[in-house]
Structures are given as C-alpha cells and as structure tokens.
Design a protein around this motif. Structure first.
Motif, PDB file in Angstrom:
ATOM      1  N   MET A   1       0.855  -1.187   0.000  1.00 36.47           N
ATOM      2  CA  MET A   1       0.000   0.000   0.000  1.00 36.47           C
ATOM      3  C   MET A   1       0.893   1.240   0.000  1.00 36.47           C
ATOM      4  O   MET A   1       1.787   1.381   0.810  1.00 36.47           O
ATOM      5  CB  MET A   1      -0.921   0.006   1.216  1.00 36.47           C
ATOM      6  CG  MET A   1      -1.831   1.228   1.306  1.00 36.47           C
ATOM      7  SD  MET A   1      -2.835   1.207   2.810  1.00 36.47           S
ATOM      8  CE  MET A   1      -3.834  -0.251   2.481  1.00 36.47           C
ATOM      9  N   THR A   2       0.623   2.154  -0.940  1.00 36.29           N
ATOM     10  CA  THR A   2       1.401   3.379  -1.026  1.00 36.29           C
ATOM     11  C   THR A   2       0.950   4.367   0.034  1.00 36.29           C
ATOM     12  O   THR A   2      -0.166   4.279   0.562  1.00 36.29           O
ATOM     13  CB  THR A   2       1.235   3.992  -2.419  1.00 36.29           C
ATOM     14  OG1 THR A   2      -0.143   4.335  -2.597  1.00 36.29           O
ATOM     15  CG2 THR A   2       1.648   3.006  -3.508  1.00 36.29           C
ATOM     16  N   PRO A   3       1.821   5.338   0.384  1.00 36.01           N
ATOM     17  CA  PRO A   3       1.420   6.344   1.378  1.00 36.01           C
ATOM     18  C   PRO A   3       0.174   7.111   0.982  1.00 36.01           C
ATOM     19  O   PRO A   3      -0.649   7.467   1.825  1.00 36.01           O
ATOM     20  CB  PRO A   3       2.657   7.251   1.468  1.00 36.01           C
ATOM     21  CG  PRO A   3       3.794   6.379   1.032  1.00 36.01           C
ATOM     22  CD  PRO A   3       3.244   5.468   0.003  1.00 36.01           C
ATOM     23  N   SER A   4       0.009   7.403  -0.331  1.00 39.18           N
ATOM     24  CA  SER A   4      -1.173   8.165  -0.766  1.00 39.18           C
ATOM     25  C   SER A   4      -2.458   7.371  -0.574  1.00 39.18           C
ATOM     26  O   SER A   4      -3.484   7.899  -0.148  1.00 39.18           O
ATOM     27  CB  SER A   4      -1.016   8.567  -2.234  1.00 39.18           C
ATOM     28  OG  SER A   4      -0.891   7.405  -3.051  1.00 39.18           O
ATOM     29  N   SER A   5      -2.384   6.031  -0.880  1.00 36.26           N
ATOM     30  CA  SER A   5      -3.590   5.220  -0.699  1.00 36.26           C
ATOM     31  C   SER A   5      -3.938   5.085   0.772  1.00 36.26           C
ATOM     32  O   SER A   5      -5.112   5.074   1.154  1.00 36.26           O
ATOM     33  CB  SER A   5      -3.385   3.842  -1.330  1.00 36.26           C
ATOM     34  OG  SER A   5      -2.323   3.141  -0.695  1.00 36.26           O
ATOM     35  N   GLY A   6      -2.911   4.992   1.630  1.00 33.74           N
ATOM     36  CA  GLY A   6      -3.175   4.931   3.062  1.00 33.74           C
ATOM     37  C   GLY A   6      -3.815   6.209   3.571  1.00 33.74           C
ATOM     38  O   GLY A   6      -4.732   6.184   4.400  1.00 33.74           O
ATOM     39  N   ALA A   7      -3.358   7.352   3.053  1.00 29.94           N
ATOM     40  CA  ALA A   7      -3.950   8.630   3.449  1.00 29.94           C
ATOM     41  C   ALA A   7      -5.389   8.739   2.963  1.00 29.94           C
ATOM     42  O   ALA A   7      -6.271   9.247   3.675  1.00 29.94           O
ATOM     43  CB  ALA A   7      -3.110   9.782   2.895  1.00 29.94           C
ATOM     44  N   ASP A   8      -5.631   8.225   1.757  1.00 33.54           N
ATOM     45  CA  ASP A   8      -7.008   8.250   1.235  1.00 33.54           C
ATOM     46  C   ASP A   8      -7.927   7.393   2.087  1.00 33.54           C
ATOM     47  O   ASP A   8      -9.081   7.765   2.359  1.00 33.54           O
ATOM     48  CB  ASP A   8      -7.031   7.758  -0.215  1.00 33.54           C
ATOM     49  CG  ASP A   8      -6.330   8.728  -1.152  1.00 33.54           C
ATOM     50  OD1 ASP A   8      -6.199   9.911  -0.769  1.00 33.54           O
ATOM     51  OD2 ASP A   8      -5.930   8.291  -2.250  1.00 33.54           O
ATOM     52  N   THR A   9      -7.429   6.206   2.507  1.00 34.16           N
ATOM     53  CA  THR A   9      -8.244   5.332   3.342  1.00 34.16           C
ATOM     54  C   THR A   9      -8.559   5.985   4.683  1.00 34.16           C
ATOM     55  O   THR A   9      -9.691   5.925   5.180  1.00 34.16           O
ATOM     56  CB  THR A   9      -7.522   3.994   3.563  1.00 34.16           C
ATOM     57  OG1 THR A   9      -7.240   3.387   2.297  1.00 34.16           O
ATOM     58  CG2 THR A   9      -8.375   3.059   4.400  1.00 34.16           C
ATOM     59  N   THR A  10      -7.544   6.617   5.265  1.00 33.75           N
ATOM     60  CA  THR A  10      -7.756   7.307   6.548  1.00 33.75           C
ATOM     61  C   THR A  10      -8.754   8.448   6.393  1.00 33.75           C
ATOM     62  O   THR A  10      -9.638   8.642   7.245  1.00 33.75           O
ATOM     63  CB  THR A  10      -6.423   7.857   7.068  1.00 33.75           C
ATOM     64  OG1 THR A  10      -5.488   6.775   7.202  1.00 33.75           O
ATOM     65  CG2 THR A  10      -6.604   8.531   8.413  1.00 33.75           C
ATOM     66  N   ARG A  11      -8.657   9.188   5.295  1.00 36.60           N
ATOM     67  CA  ARG A  11      -9.578  10.290   5.051  1.00 36.60           C
ATOM     68  C   ARG A  11     -11.002   9.766   4.853  1.00 36.60           C
ATOM     69  O   ARG A  11     -11.968  10.358   5.346  1.00 36.60           O
ATOM     70  CB  ARG A  11      -9.135  11.087   3.822  1.00 36.60           C
ATOM     71  CG  ARG A  11      -9.916  12.385   3.623  1.00 36.60           C
ATOM     72  CD  ARG A  11      -9.432  13.159   2.409  1.00 36.60           C
ATOM     73  NE  ARG A  11      -8.011  13.455   2.502  1.00 36.60           N
ATOM     74  CZ  ARG A  11      -7.070  12.893   1.752  1.00 36.60           C
ATOM     75  NH1 ARG A  11      -7.403  11.955   0.866  1.00 36.60           N
ATOM     76  NH2 ARG A  11      -5.812  13.219   1.890  1.00 36.60           N
ATOM     77  N   ARG A  13     -12.263   6.980   6.081  1.00 42.75           N
ATOM     78  CA  ARG A  13     -12.785   6.547   7.382  1.00 42.75           C
ATOM     79  C   ARG A  13     -13.199   7.740   8.231  1.00 42.75           C
ATOM     80  O   ARG A  13     -14.214   7.711   8.926  1.00 42.75           O
ATOM     81  CB  ARG A  13     -11.731   5.718   8.103  1.00 42.75           C
ATOM     82  CG  ARG A  13     -11.483   4.347   7.474  1.00 42.75           C
ATOM     83  CD  ARG A  13     -10.368   3.616   8.203  1.00 42.75           C
ATOM     84  NE  ARG A  13     -10.161   2.280   7.632  1.00 42.75           N
ATOM     85  CZ  ARG A  13      -9.180   1.469   8.016  1.00 42.75           C
ATOM     86  NH1 ARG A  13      -8.325   1.863   8.976  1.00 42.75           N
ATOM     87  NH2 ARG A  13      -9.041   0.276   7.471  1.00 42.75           N
ATOM     88  N   ARG A  14     -12.408   8.810   8.154  1.00 46.49           N
ATOM     89  CA  ARG A  14     -12.731  10.005   8.925  1.00 46.49           C
ATOM     90  C   ARG A  14     -14.038  10.626   8.422  1.00 46.49           C
ATOM     91  O   ARG A  14     -14.874  11.054   9.211  1.00 46.49           O
ATOM     92  CB  ARG A  14     -11.593  11.015   8.832  1.00 46.49           C
ATOM     93  CG  ARG A  14     -11.760  12.210   9.775  1.00 46.49           C
ATOM     94  CD  ARG A  14     -10.653  13.236   9.606  1.00 46.49           C
ATOM     95  NE  ARG A  14      -9.331  12.631   9.778  1.00 46.49           N
ATOM     96  CZ  ARG A  14      -8.424  12.519   8.822  1.00 46.49           C
ATOM     97  NH1 ARG A  14      -8.699  12.940   7.599  1.00 46.49           N
ATOM     98  NH2 ARG A  14      -7.247  11.964   9.056  1.00 46.49           N
ATOM     99  N   ASP A  15     -14.221  10.653   7.102  1.00 54.61           N
ATOM    100  CA  ASP A  15     -15.457  11.205   6.546  1.00 54.61           C
ATOM    101  C   ASP A  15     -16.659  10.360   6.944  1.00 54.61           C
ATOM    102  O   ASP A  15     -17.731  10.890   7.274  1.00 54.61           O
ATOM    103  CB  ASP A  15     -15.358  11.283   5.019  1.00 54.61           C
ATOM    104  CG  ASP A  15     -14.326  12.309   4.568  1.00 54.61           C
ATOM    105  OD1 ASP A  15     -13.971  13.181   5.390  1.00 54.61           O
ATOM    106  OD2 ASP A  15     -13.872  12.219   3.417  1.00 54.61           O
ATOM    107  N   MET A  16     -16.493   9.021   6.912  1.00 51.72           N
ATOM    108  CA  MET A  16     -17.588   8.135   7.288  1.00 51.72           C
ATOM    109  C   MET A  16     -17.954   8.316   8.751  1.00 51.72           C
ATOM    110  O   MET A  16     -19.136   8.350   9.123  1.00 51.72           O
ATOM    111  CB  MET A  16     -17.211   6.672   7.012  1.00 51.72           C
ATOM    112  CG  MET A  16     -18.337   5.676   7.254  1.00 51.72           C
ATOM    113  SD  MET A  16     -17.834   3.987   6.855  1.00 51.72           S
ATOM    114  CE  MET A  16     -17.464   4.174   5.105  1.00 51.72           C
TER     115      MET A  16
END
Length: 274
Positions: A1-11, A13-16
């Motif tokens: 998993m790339t850093p950008s995809s990890g940041a997208d996943t975290t974002r 989850r935060r939005d949800m």
C-alpha cells in the motif's frame, strides 16, 4: 500500500465517522424535539387511557353501529357522493389547466421576470389551505359546491404548477433543441420534443391530486361546500351517529373507487407515453 492510498483510506474513514456522528446528532435532536413537544402539550396519558375514558370511547364508537342502510338514506348518500365527485373533478380539471399555464413561465421559458412572478403566484396559491380558500370562496360565491370547486382549483393549481414546472426543468432539453435547430418552431419543438417526456409524469401528478381532492372535497362540506362533507356535518351536529357512519362508509368507498380507476388509467396510458 502506497502512502497516498493509506492517506485516502484514513480520510475516507474520517469522513464516514463524521457522517455517522452527524446522523446520530440529527436523530438525537429529533428525539429531543419530540420529547419537548409532548412535555409542552402536557398530555395526561393516565386520563386518556384510564378505564373510564376507555369505556366512554367504546360507548361512543358503538353508537355508530350499525350504519343506516335504509334505501331512502342510501339514495341521499348517492346524490351527495356524486356531488362530491363532481366538485373534485371540476376543481382538479381547473387546477390542471391553471397549473399548466403557470408552469411554463415558472420553468423559465419566458425569462427571469416571468419565472419569479409565476413562482410567487404558485407559492401564494398553495400556501393557503383548501379550507381557508373554501371559506373565502363561500363568502365570494355563496354556499354550495361551486365554492368548493373553486377552493380546490386555487390550492391545487399552486401544487400542480410547481410539480409541472419541476418536471419540465428536470427533463432533457436535447430533443427540443434538436428540433429547433432543424427549423421547427418553438411551439412545435416543445410539443414534440419536451412535452412527451413529461406527459406521463404530469398525468400521474394530476391523478394523485384528484384522489387527494376527493377526500378534501368531502371535508370542504363542513364549511358549506356541499357533498358528503356537508351531510356528515349535519348528522354529526344532530348526534345522528348511525347516519354519520354511513356517510363515512360512502367516503371510503368513493376514495377506493377513484383510486382503482386512476391506477387502471395510469397503467393503460403508460405504454403509450413510454
């Protein structure tokens, strides 16, 4: 998993989580509003559901049975039901015409000024309830079914005009524009390029409002607009509960008949208009 995809996943989850917290806050706010409403009204559920109150309600309901089914009274019911049906049909037809005329400028087909004026007229017509219109029309036209038909027409014109305008605005403009570019006039382009796209939806709106106007036409009789409502008001005021039960039964049968007829009509016309 790339850093950008990890940041997208975290974002994500935060939005949800934010959406869930917002929904929870809205639900809690609604529950608080309901609780505050009951507290403000001061309803005494103990007295409402007490033994004496339940006996009184049961005795009152028992007075409505059996309904009055004498031939003479049934004939009077039939005449009142036909009057109610006529009031609702006349009011609905006038409303379809008035709503259609106001829907064209309200959809922006004649410029911004006409759109704002038509929207204001539609808001005014539908913001006044049918009973208020009926009271005003009784003063203007006198007691009788004509006042009821006018009251239904005025209020329903505001409702149908808004629905027709939104249907026109939300329909695709490509077919009409293609006809105009091919040399057709604006009226012809509208009749063949835009109107068929919204005809079935507008018919459904009109039939649904007619069903609603059947019930409202019965209620308008309480302010002197004739029909089943006036008959119901007369017998309730004299405590003729059995006759009132027959009137209520006639209202129920009339609404069922109109609902079945409108459904059959919609199914029959739907294939023709796609």
């Amino acid at each position: 998993m790339t850093p950008s995809s990890g940041a997208d996943t975290t974002r994500a989850r935060r939005d949800m989580l934010g959406q869930r917290l917002l929904m929870l806050a809205v639900a809690l706010g609604l529950l608080g509003a309901v609780a505050a409403s009951f507290a403000t009204l001061g309803i005494d559920f103990g007295a409402l559901l007490g033994a004496e109150a339940l006996r009184s309600m049961a005795g009152f309901v028992a007075e409505f049975f059996p309904p009055d089914l004498r031939p003479g009274f049934l004939r009077k019911l039939g005449e009142a039901a036909l009057q109610t049906l006529a009031v609702s049909a006349a009011g609905s037809l006038l409303a379809v015409a008035g709503g259609a005329l106001l829907a064209l400028p309200a959809a922006g087909r004649f410029g911004l000024g006409a759109r704002l004026a038509a929207r204001l007229a539609l808001n005014l017509l539908r913001s006044v309830p049918e009973l208020v219109w009926a009271a005003l029309m009784v003063l203007a036209a006198g007691l009788g079914p004509f006042a009821g038909a006018l009251a239904l027409a005025l209020h329903t014109s505001g409702v149908l005009g808004r629905l027709f305008a939104e249907a026109l605005e939300n329909s695709p403009a490509t077919p009409e524009r293609a006809l105009v570019e091919a040399g057709a006039g604006r009226v012809v382009a509208f009749a063949w390029g835009r109107l068929p796209l919204v005809a079935a939806q507008c018919l459904a709106y009109s039939l649904y409002r007619w069903e609603m106007n059947i019930r409202m036409a019965a209620v308008l009789g309480f302010v002197g607009a004739g029909g089943l409502g006036q008959l119901l008001y007369f017998h309730l005021s004299l405590f003729h509960q059995r006759q009132a039960a027959s009137v209520l039964l006639a209202m129920f049968v009339l609404v069922l008949a109109v609902d079945a007829a409108s459904q059959r009509l919609r199914r029959g016309l739907a294939p023709a208009w796609g």
